[in-house]
Motif scaffolding. Structure first.
Motif: not given
Length: 187
Positions: A133-143, A145-148, A163-174
């Motif tokens: 789905x290209x979420x979090x660190x796999x996104x092509x653009x910086x999302x 707050x609403x998109x996050x 917890x895992x979802x939050x960690x994924x969204x905070x990761x710098x890279x996949x």
């Protein structure tokens, strides 16, 4: 002069033929050869067929015995169905809660569901979902707050833990996250 064919509104509805033991067994066999199923789903299917059609035989119908026979013959195996369904859903990126719900709905027993759920890797499923789905660190653009928030909500609906979802969204890279979670899963 030949009579014209009746139009659709003039046709009489087709009346289903009554069932007997042999026809019920043939319906059940056709169902299990066509669909991967559980004992509970087969029982539900046979009950529906018995409601839809009359019973022709003098002895009462026994769909329970037919289901038990199919289980004994190996035509129906809840464990094989559950493992295949769980692998399929996990590969598509669904989390443990979503897999558990699908197995419960299919009629897989509680203990068997727990055993199957233990074999899954929820973090790998989350990574798969985020990549697809290209979420979090796999996104092509910086999302923004609403998109996050929307992405996090989608991952939560897919059955992943907060917890895992939050960690994924905070990761710098996949790659960094995958390496971190690989280390955590190692014995």
């Amino acid at each position: 002069m030949p009579r014209p064919k009746p139009t659709s509104y003039e046709r009489k509805p087709r009346v289903p033929r009554p069932l007997d033991e042999e026809k019920l067994r043939a319906l059940a066999l056709r169902y299990v050869e066509r669909y991967a199923t559980t004992e509970a789903k087969l029982r539900t299917y046979l009950a529906r067929k018995l409601r839809e059609r009359e019973w022709q035989s003098e002895s009462p119908p026994d769909p329970e015995a037919l289901c038990a026979r199919f289980v004994a013959l190996g035509y129906v195996d809840d464990r094989i169905y559950g493992e295949a369904k769980a692998r399929s859903l996990s590969a598509r990126g669904y989390g443990a809660r979503r897999v558990e719900g699908a197995l419960r709905q299919a009629g897989v027993a509680d203990g068997l569901r727990a055993n199957i759920s233990e074999t899954l890797n929820p973090r790998q499923a989350l990574l798969s979902f985020a990549k697809r789905r290209r979420f979090g660190p796999y996104s092509r653009t910086e999302p923004d707050e609403r998109t996050v928030q929307k992405q996090m909500a989608a991952m939560m609906r897919a059955g992943h833990g907060f917890d895992d979802v939050r960690r994924l969204m905070q990761a710098a890279s996949g790659a960094e996250l995958e390496a971190e979670w690989q280390d955590d899963d190692a014995p």
